[in-house]
Design a protein around this motif. Structure first.
Motif, mmCIF file in Angstrom:
data_model
loop_
_atom_site.group_PDB
_atom_site.id
_atom_site.type_symbol
_atom_site.label_atom_id
_atom_site.label_comp_id
_atom_site.label_asym_id
_atom_site.label_seq_id
_atom_site.Cartn_x
_atom_site.Cartn_y
_atom_site.Cartn_z
ATOM 1 N N VAL A 3 0.862 -1.180 0.000
ATOM 2 C CA VAL A 3 0.000 0.000 0.000
ATOM 3 C C VAL A 3 0.899 1.230 0.000
ATOM 4 O O VAL A 3 1.716 1.407 0.907
ATOM 5 N N THR A 4 0.747 2.067 -1.009
ATOM 6 C CA THR A 4 1.502 3.313 -1.071
ATOM 7 C C THR A 4 0.678 4.398 -0.404
ATOM 8 O O THR A 4 -0.452 4.657 -0.798
ATOM 9 N N SER A 5 1.242 4.992 0.618
ATOM 10 C CA SER A 5 0.573 6.057 1.351
ATOM 11 C C SER A 5 1.273 7.373 1.047
ATOM 12 O O SER A 5 2.493 7.425 0.953
ATOM 13 N N ARG A 6 0.475 8.407 0.880
ATOM 14 C CA ARG A 6 1.029 9.735 0.607
ATOM 15 C C ARG A 6 0.409 10.754 1.553
ATOM 16 O O ARG A 6 -0.715 10.585 1.995
ATOM 17 N N TRP A 7 1.157 11.810 1.837
ATOM 18 C CA TRP A 7 0.610 12.930 2.560
ATOM 19 C C TRP A 7 0.915 14.177 1.762
ATOM 20 O O TRP A 7 1.910 14.266 1.037
ATOM 21 N N TYR A 8 0.003 15.129 1.864
ATOM 22 C CA TYR A 8 0.074 16.336 1.051
ATOM 23 C C TYR A 8 -0.414 17.519 1.872
ATOM 24 O O TYR A 8 -1.510 17.494 2.412
ATOM 25 N N ALA A 9 0.426 18.547 1.970
ATOM 26 C CA ALA A 9 0.038 19.780 2.644
ATOM 27 C C ALA A 9 0.428 20.972 1.792
ATOM 28 O O ALA A 9 0.622 22.070 2.281
ATOM 29 N N GLY A 10 0.571 20.736 0.511
ATOM 30 C CA GLY A 10 0.993 21.765 -0.430
ATOM 31 C C GLY A 10 2.190 21.264 -1.214
ATOM 32 O O GLY A 10 2.763 20.220 -0.899
ATOM 33 N N ALA A 11 2.569 22.004 -2.208
ATOM 34 C CA ALA A 11 3.631 21.573 -3.118
ATOM 35 C C ALA A 11 4.956 21.271 -2.422
ATOM 36 O O ALA A 11 5.702 20.402 -2.857
ATOM 37 N N THR A 12 5.253 21.956 -1.337
ATOM 38 C CA THR A 12 6.540 21.750 -0.668
ATOM 39 C C THR A 12 6.449 20.835 0.546
ATOM 40 O O THR A 12 7.463 20.559 1.183
ATOM 41 N N ALA A 13 5.274 20.393 0.886
ATOM 42 C CA ALA A 13 5.099 19.528 2.065
ATOM 43 C C ALA A 13 4.390 18.246 1.658
ATOM 44 O O ALA A 13 3.201 18.071 1.905
ATOM 45 N N THR A 14 5.138 17.379 0.993
ATOM 46 C CA THR A 14 4.588 16.102 0.560
ATOM 47 C C THR A 14 5.532 14.978 0.964
ATOM 48 O O THR A 14 6.698 15.213 1.254
ATOM 49 N N GLY A 15 5.016 13.778 0.968
ATOM 50 C CA GLY A 15 5.843 12.624 1.265
ATOM 51 C C GLY A 15 5.080 11.348 1.006
ATOM 52 O O GLY A 15 3.886 11.369 0.697
ATOM 53 N N SER A 16 5.780 10.243 1.118
ATOM 54 C CA SER A 16 5.133 8.953 0.899
ATOM 55 C C SER A 16 5.900 7.855 1.618
ATOM 56 O O SER A 16 7.056 8.037 1.997
ATOM 57 N N CYS A 17 5.233 6.736 1.803
ATOM 58 C CA CYS A 17 5.860 5.533 2.314
ATOM 59 C C CYS A 17 5.061 4.342 1.786
ATOM 60 O O CYS A 17 3.943 4.506 1.300
ATOM 61 N N VAL A 18 5.669 3.177 1.862
ATOM 62 C CA VAL A 18 5.010 1.972 1.370
ATOM 63 C C VAL A 18 4.850 0.987 2.525
ATOM 64 O O VAL A 18 5.823 0.649 3.202
#
Length: 173
Positions: free
Chosen positions: A142-157
């Motif tokens: 499962v690929t999880s992502r977080w987004y708080a705007g163009a400069t505050a993103t990330g992901s993990c699997v």
């Protein structure tokens, strides 16, 4: 230039300036105009039942909410990119979570800005989880992502394994 063409050009330029011309901008299934049958069909196409999809979503989002990876981001709310029943289950499971989990109807995704909590006008964080294909050994990535705007993103699997009727997290990378 007629009004319709001006409007379309304006929307396109605003979207481009906001960076939402890429796949980074989240889409909430609860807000999208996607029939439930199509959402269910995509889970079935990956080999997952609607029940498994629900269990996986709650497990992954619960893990993310308990990890506090957002640090001192000063976010006023979390918005979960999932079906309304998953969001309701998480709100019930974490009634006093700081920042709180809120339904998508409280999210402001206006162009040219990061996601905002409509209630406070402050920055918000969006979480998503997309399972891959169900493997024959009853596991799924499962690929999880977080987004708080163009400069505050990330992901993990997340690597999940099903034992009996329950899913468990095997690893997170």
């Amino acid at each position: 230039m007629n009004q319709k063409l001006q409007f379309i050009a304006g929307v396109f330029l605003a979207a481009l300036a906001a960076g939402c011309a890429s796949d980074n901008r989240p889409v909430f299934t609860s807000d999208a105009m996607i029939p439930a049958e199509m959402a269910d069909a995509s889970a079935v196409a990956r080999g997952l039942s609607k029940t498994d999809q629900w269990k996986i979503d709650v497990l992954v989002f619960s893990n993310l909410l308990e990890r506090h990876f957002w640090g001192d981001g000063a976010y006023s709310a979390f918005f979960i990119q999932a079906d309304d029943d998953v969001v309701a289950a998480l709100i019930k499971k974490y009634p006093k979570h700081i920042p709180p989990v809120k339904p998508a109807s409280h999210l402001d995704l206006s162009s040219n800005q990061s996601p905002l909590d409509r209630d406070t006008g402050l920055p918000a964080l969006i979480l998503s989880a997309e399972p891959g294909e169900l493997h024959t050994n009853a596991s799924v990535a499962v690929t999880s992502r977080w987004y708080a705007g163009a400069t505050a993103t990330g992901s993990c699997v997340f690597s999940l394994k099903k034992t009996g009727g329950d899913w468990a997290i095997a690893s997170v990378k």
